[in-house]
Design a protein around this motif. Structure first.
Motif, short mmCIF file in Angstrom:
data_model
loop_
_atom_site.label_atom_id
_atom_site.label_comp_id
_atom_site.label_asym_id
_atom_site.label_seq_id
_atom_site.Cartn_x
_atom_site.Cartn_y
_atom_site.Cartn_z
N GLN A 36 -8.12 3.13 -13.07
CA GLN A 36 -8.35 3.31 -11.63
C GLN A 36 -7.05 3.13 -10.87
OE1 GLN A 36 -10.82 -0.51 -11.30
NE2 GLN A 36 -9.61 -0.54 -9.42
N PRO A 37 -6.95 3.72 -9.67
CA PRO A 37 -5.75 3.52 -8.86
C PRO A 37 -5.69 2.06 -8.41
CG PRO A 37 -7.05 5.37 -8.04
CD PRO A 37 -7.89 4.66 -9.03
N ARG A 38 -4.48 1.57 -8.30
CA ARG A 38 -4.31 0.19 -7.84
C ARG A 38 -3.11 0.12 -6.92
NH1 ARG A 38 -7.16 -3.16 -11.56
NH2 ARG A 38 -7.66 -1.98 -13.43
N TYR A 39 -3.02 -0.97 -6.13
CA TYR A 39 -1.82 -1.18 -5.31
C TYR A 39 -0.90 -2.14 -6.07
CZ TYR A 39 -3.94 -5.63 -3.98
OH TYR A 39 -4.49 -6.88 -4.02
N GLY A 40 0.33 -2.38 -5.51
CA GLY A 40 1.37 -3.09 -6.24
C GLY A 40 0.94 -4.40 -6.86
N LEU A 41 0.49 -5.35 -6.01
CA LEU A 41 0.12 -6.65 -6.54
C LEU A 41 -1.06 -6.52 -7.50
CD1 LEU A 41 0.38 -9.67 -6.67
CD2 LEU A 41 -0.81 -9.87 -4.51
N GLY A 42 -1.97 -5.56 -7.20
CA GLY A 42 -3.12 -5.34 -8.07
C GLY A 42 -2.66 -4.97 -9.48
N ILE A 43 -1.58 -4.17 -9.56
CA ILE A 43 -1.05 -3.78 -10.87
C ILE A 43 -0.52 -5.01 -11.60
CG2 ILE A 43 0.74 -2.43 -12.04
CD1 ILE A 43 0.54 -0.46 -9.65
N ALA A 44 0.28 -5.82 -10.86
CA ALA A 44 0.86 -7.01 -11.48
C ALA A 44 -0.24 -7.94 -11.99
CB ALA A 44 1.75 -7.75 -10.48
N GLU A 45 -1.30 -8.07 -11.19
CA GLU A 45 -2.40 -8.96 -11.60
C GLU A 45 -3.13 -8.41 -12.82
OE1 GLU A 45 -3.56 -11.03 -7.31
OE2 GLU A 45 -4.52 -9.16 -7.92
N GLU A 46 -3.31 -7.09 -12.85
CA GLU A 46 -3.99 -6.45 -13.98
C GLU A 46 -3.16 -6.65 -15.26
OE1 GLU A 46 -6.77 -5.18 -14.70
OE2 GLU A 46 -6.40 -3.93 -16.47
N VAL A 47 -1.84 -6.47 -15.13
CA VAL A 47 -0.97 -6.64 -16.30
C VAL A 47 -1.06 -8.08 -16.80
CG1 VAL A 47 1.41 -6.65 -17.11
CG2 VAL A 47 0.58 -4.77 -15.70
N ALA A 48 -1.02 -9.02 -15.86
CA ALA A 48 -1.10 -10.42 -16.24
C ALA A 48 -2.43 -10.72 -16.94
CB ALA A 48 -0.94 -11.32 -15.01
N ARG A 49 -3.50 -10.14 -16.38
CA ARG A 49 -4.83 -10.37 -16.95
C ARG A 49 -4.90 -9.78 -18.36
NH1 ARG A 49 -7.59 -9.30 -12.46
NH2 ARG A 49 -7.68 -7.08 -12.88
#
Lengths: 113, 892
Positions: free
Chosen positions: A24-37
């Motif tokens: 799904q599309p994400r915004y910047g911090l959302g991407i960082a959080e997803e990667v961390a998760r």
């Protein structure tokens, strides 16, 4: 140094970012959080790395800015979605990794699934 | 949050377009990235470092690639630069010695400049912390007729100046004293207080932290009503309790109401010679109407606020008009040609610090130049040493551009790392420098690392990187132009060597300038130490005692106390002599000026005889080792019942009695009797050699000494001479003083030597800092020369080998190599000599007892540097003589 015509795999941070955007599309911090998760907190992207990568992926045409249609959309944020070129690069890298994993299994470095 | 600030700062490093596109979210991510800090300073430091590393690692990319892929110019792909940077980073890490030397050089240069610039910024550039500080001016009194300058004003003069209301919005005055006694819960202590016109705080734009400050209406009452406490005193003495406001404390024995507290960090910015310290414990107000005060008692330091749009010249004209009015109203001011001059407060308050700070800034600027030359030399040497590698790269098709990119990428990495280390070191250095600062050099309360300092450092770093990059590019060209020769790593002469020679010449020149400067300061310090100050400061302890006027109101009582303390001191084992004065040299000088005219002087000429008046106990002049050149010392019989007598100094004797023989003549100085100053005819009984008052560098302005019993003032500083270590007496002094009366306190106990050191602080400071920098400079220059000679000697190995094979003897070879070193050293020293002569003008006001053109110093420095240079070349030259011809000739 992109070699247009053939699809080159992407490595490192780009791979993680594309992977985060694959569903799904994400915004910047959302991407960082997803990667961390996704990596169990192992990989935390710093702002320099994250936006440097986003800029590069945008320039290479792997991702693009999109307007998401979800209810959780925040108008102040820019959302990024994966483009066909990005999806190809992502699968190329995933395939490469798969081969490596296969090779590792063949040599007994990993238990068989 | 410190990391938030860091993040915002780092974001500004990005190109505008990048910030516009990603800025807000970038900050959001940075906050997330640095969120889960482990508690404590170390945790947030670690995160800050991580954020810094993350940004700096990825920053080049934000600049190097531009626009969407279609518009990218061919050949400028980000990947290639990225690759070069990566390659350069690995290369830099693989040569730790080179890297540490280069980064260290850049960091030292940047750090010293950051530190000195921080101080320059905090003291000279930052506006004063008042409302509209540009409209604040100080007004000084000039007495050309008496040869005196920058004197304070009398009450009536200030009153007249207030009349120039078209130019001045307000005119306020202050007089500072350290001898106010406060009594809290039965214990007494001394405070430093300011006696101010009630409008001073209002004029500066200061608001009360608690309670209220003085208002004009209050000053209209005949007695100063109330006291305003400094924030520090309020915290220390009253624990920051607001309940103290409205209570009554005993100030000099008078019940005084506490009306308010000043804001934290409130600082006064008056020049060093104003005798107004940056901070005082408390403030009391003068009556609003100053006209009834004596017109010739000059004690008020005046600060005026000009109306908007009124410049210094307009203000000066208004002040001149006011002094004309004052001279007409008070004929006593005529003879001196008394007139007022105006200067901006900020400029005036830093006038003592400015030349010293600018010289320091110039020195570290030169030092940076030297460090950069050093790095250029290092990069050059490294590039030339890699000649073989470059030649191969060039031969297999690397373009000139790609080779240059490699070197530039390396320089970029070195500069960025060096600058960051320099900034961090500079911040530490600032603290160290600020800790060393002499009293009076700088009055700013702190030196912040603000945008000006960061901008300055950034500018220097960019300039440094450019300078080094240009130097190295020349080297690359020289290597690339001869790929064949490069294959052998054998490059006699050529631009590389010329560049290195130039760099080394520059280094030596800078070394000469810096060493000359610091040796002049060291000589000044020595001259100051040897200067006859009119007394013997070594081996004495000093301390201050205030005689509470409320507790000891009568003249006889204070005179008795002064005498008894002196006797008790004499009983302490080790004390050889003790005396007391109202004004200790180098500490309490020129707080006001009054006339001491000879008998029969017409009123209009009185002010030509201004003098510093001191009250001293009979044994004081003996104790300090003053020399009586005519007449006699004071005796115990010169007391209240005896005839009024004074001792004057030689300057005063020349001023009052130019025809000579002053002993036995009568003068009219004022003295303190029955609670006020009044003029009294007194017979001159002695003349003492001039006693330096303000500092060892400033001659006396004329002093008149009263016996303390005949002018029993309320404050005394004791001078206790001992045969041994004065500090050893410090323990015994408070008890001896208290034994005379439990209400007496010995305050500010310090050896006289400490006061001398503090009075020569600026010279001492420049000598110390100058020595550190010139030492480093000589070291760097020597390393540079060593490197150069070694480099040339290595290049000439084959030639030397051949010559030795053909029978040349070692001394000839040694001579040849040394001659080259000497030529470079000679050129550097000559250039440095020219630079030192050019810089002499800047040092003229700072040196003492030595000319900035002093030929002995200049010659000595040149010789010393040539010796250092030859010593540095000796090693490599000697190695050249041990070249084994057989080995060299066998090389491919």
């Amino acid at each position: 140094m992109t070699d247009r015509g053939t699809t080159r795999p992407v490595a490192g941070t780009s791979f993680y970012v594309l992977l985060a955007l694959a569903d799904q599309p994400r915004y910047g911090l959302g991407i960082a959080e997803e990667v961390a998760r996704r990596t169990g907190g192992e990989i935390r992207l710093g702002p320099g790395t994250l936006y440097g990568t986003l800029k590069k992926l945008l320039e290479e045409g792997h991702i693009g800015e999109v307007t998401p249609s979800g209810h959780d959309q925040d108008p102040r944020r820019r959302y990024y979605g994966i483009l066909p070129a990005g999806r190809l690069a992502l699968s190329a890298e995933a395939a490469r990794l798969e081969q490596l994993v296969f090779a590792a299994r063949a040599k007994g470095a990993l238990p068989l699934a | 949050m410190a990391t938030d600030r860091l993040a915002r700062l780092l974001l500004r490093l990005y190109p505008r377009a990048f910030r516009g596109r990603f800025g807000t979210e970038w900050l959001e991510t940075a906050a997330w990235y640095t969120r889960d800090a482990r508690p404590g300073r170390l945790g947030s430091l670690r995160l800050a470092a991580r954020l810094l590393a993350d940004t700096l690692r990825t920053l080049p990319h934000a600049y190097l690639s531009g626009g969407p892929p279609g518009r990218r110019p061919a050949g400028a792909s980000p990947g290639r630069w990225g690759q070069d940077l990566g390659f350069a980073a690995r290369a830099v890490v693989r040569s730790p010695v080179f890297t540490v030397a280069a980064v260290g050089s850049i960091a030292l240069g940047i750090a010293s400049n950051t530190a000195v610039f921080s101080v320059v910024n905090g003291v000279l550039l930052r506006p004063l912390p008042y409302v509209d500080p540009d409209r604040l001016m100080v007004v000084w009194n000039e007495f050309p007729g008496a040869g005196l300058s920058r004197l304070p004003m009398s009450g009536p003069e200030l009153q007249v100046l207030r009349g120039e209301s078209e130019a001045f919005e307000g005119v306020a005055g202050i007089w500072a004293t350290s001898g106010t006694v406060v009594e809290v819960d039965g214990t007494v202590s001394q405070l430093s207080t300011g006696l101010i016109t009630p409008d001073l705080f209002d004029l500066l734009g200061v608001q009360a932290h608690a309670g209220r400050l003085f208002e004009r209406a209050e000053g209209e009452e005949p007695t100063p009503a109330g006291v305003v406490l400094s924030h520090a005193l309020w915290q220390q003495r009253y624990g920051g309790d607001r309940a103290v406001i409205g209570t009554t404390i005993q100030l000099n024995g008078r019940p005084t109401q506490v009306v308010g507290v000043l804001p934290e960090g409130f600082t006064l910015f008056f020049s060093e010679d104003s005798a107004v310290p940056p901070t005082l414990d408390a403030y009391t107000a003068l009556p609003w109407d100053l006209a009834p005060l004596p017109p010739e008692q000059h004690f008020l330091r005046v600060v005026a606020r000009v109306r908007p749009g009124v410049g210094v010249e307009d203000a000066g004209a208004a002040a001149a008009r006011a002094s004309g009015v004052a001279r007409r109203l008070y004929p006593g001011l005529e003879a001196t040609g008394d007139h007022f001059t105006v200067r901006p407060l900020h400029e005036d308050s830093v006038s003592a610090a400015r030349p010293a700070l600018l010289v320091l800034l110039g020195s570290v600027g030169l030092f940076l130049l030297l460090s950069l030359a050093n790095v250029s030399n290092l990069v050059l040497a490294r590039t030339l040493a890699r000649g073989r590698e470059f030649a191969i790269r060039s031969a297999i098709g690397a373009s000139a551009g790609s080779l240059a990119r490699l070197v530039v990428a390396e320089v970029l990495i070195l500069s960025v790392v060096g600058s960051l280390v320099g900034l961090a070191l500079g911040h530490l250095g600032t603290t160290a420098l600020w800790g060393l600062r002499p009293l009076g050099l700088a009055r700013a309360s702190d030196v912040p690392l603000d945008h000006r300092v960061l901008g300055f450092t950034l500018g220097m770093s960019v300039a440094a990187a450019l300078g080094i990059a240009l130097g190295s590019l020349a080297a690359v060209r020289s290597v690339r132009s001869r790929p064949g020769a490069g294959g052998r790593g054998d490059l006699p002469g050529g631009p590389g060597r010329r560049l290195r020679e130039l760099g080394t010449v520059l280094q030596l020149a800078v070394g000469v300038v810096l060493v000359t400067g610091s040796s002049l300061m060291i000589q000044s310090l020595r001259s100051l130490g040897q200067e006859s100050v009119g007394f013997e400061p070594a081996g004495a302890l000093t301390f201050r005692v205030a005689l509470n006027m409320g507790r000891f109101p009568t003249d006889g009582e204070r005179a008795r106390l002064a005498r008894e303390v002196e006797r008790k001191l004499a009983d302490i084992p080790g004390v050889t002599e003790a005396g007391a004065t109202s004004h200790l040299p180098f500490v309490e000088w020129a707080n006001w000026a009054e006339a001491a005219p000879p008998e029969g002087t017409p009123a209009s000429e009185r002010s030509a005889y201004y003098a510093d008046l001191r009250a001293v106990t009979p044994s004081y002049l003996r104790a300090i080792g003053a020399r009586v050149v005519a007449g006699r010392h004071f005796e115990e019989t010169d007391d209240a019942s005896g005839a009024p007598v004074v001792i004057i100094d030689e300057t005063m004797a020349r001023r009052i009695f130019p025809e000579g023989d002053p002993v036995g003549r009568t003068v009219l100085p004022s003295r303190f009797v029955n609670g006020s100053f009044s003029e009294t005819p007194a017979r001159v009984v002695g003349v003492v050699q001039d006693i330096r008052d303000r500092s060892p560098a400033h001659p006396s302005t004329g002093q008149v000494f009263w016996p303390f019993a005949q002018s029993p003032r309320w404050e005394l500083t004791y001078f206790v001479r001992t045969g041994g270590d004065p500090s050893a007496l410090a323990a015994a002094v408070p008890g001896a003083v208290r034994a005379v009366d439990p209400d007496l306190v010995a305050a500010r106990i310090a050896p006289m030597d400490a006061h001398v050191r503090s009075a020569t602080g600026i010279t001492r400071f420049l000598a110390l800092v100058g020595t550190i920098f010139s030492g480093l400079a000589v070291l760097l220059a020597a390393i540079g020369l060593y490197g150069l000679v070694a480099f040339v000697a290595t290049q000439r190995t084959r030639e030397v080998g051949v010559r030795m094979a053909l029978g040349a003897r070692a001394p000839e070879v040694l001579g040849g190599v040394l001659r080259h070193g000497a030529r470079v050293a000679g050129a550097g020293v000559l250039l440095g000599l020219a630079g030192a002569l050019g810089a002499a003008r800047l040092l003229a006001g700072l040196v003492y007892g030595v000319s900035p053109h002093d030929p002995v110093t200049l010659g000595g420095v040149c010789v010393a540097l040539v010796v250092v240079a030859l010593a540095a070349s000796l090693g490599p030259a000697h190695r050249a003589t041990r070249t084994d011809p057989a080995l060299v000739l066998r090389e491919p």
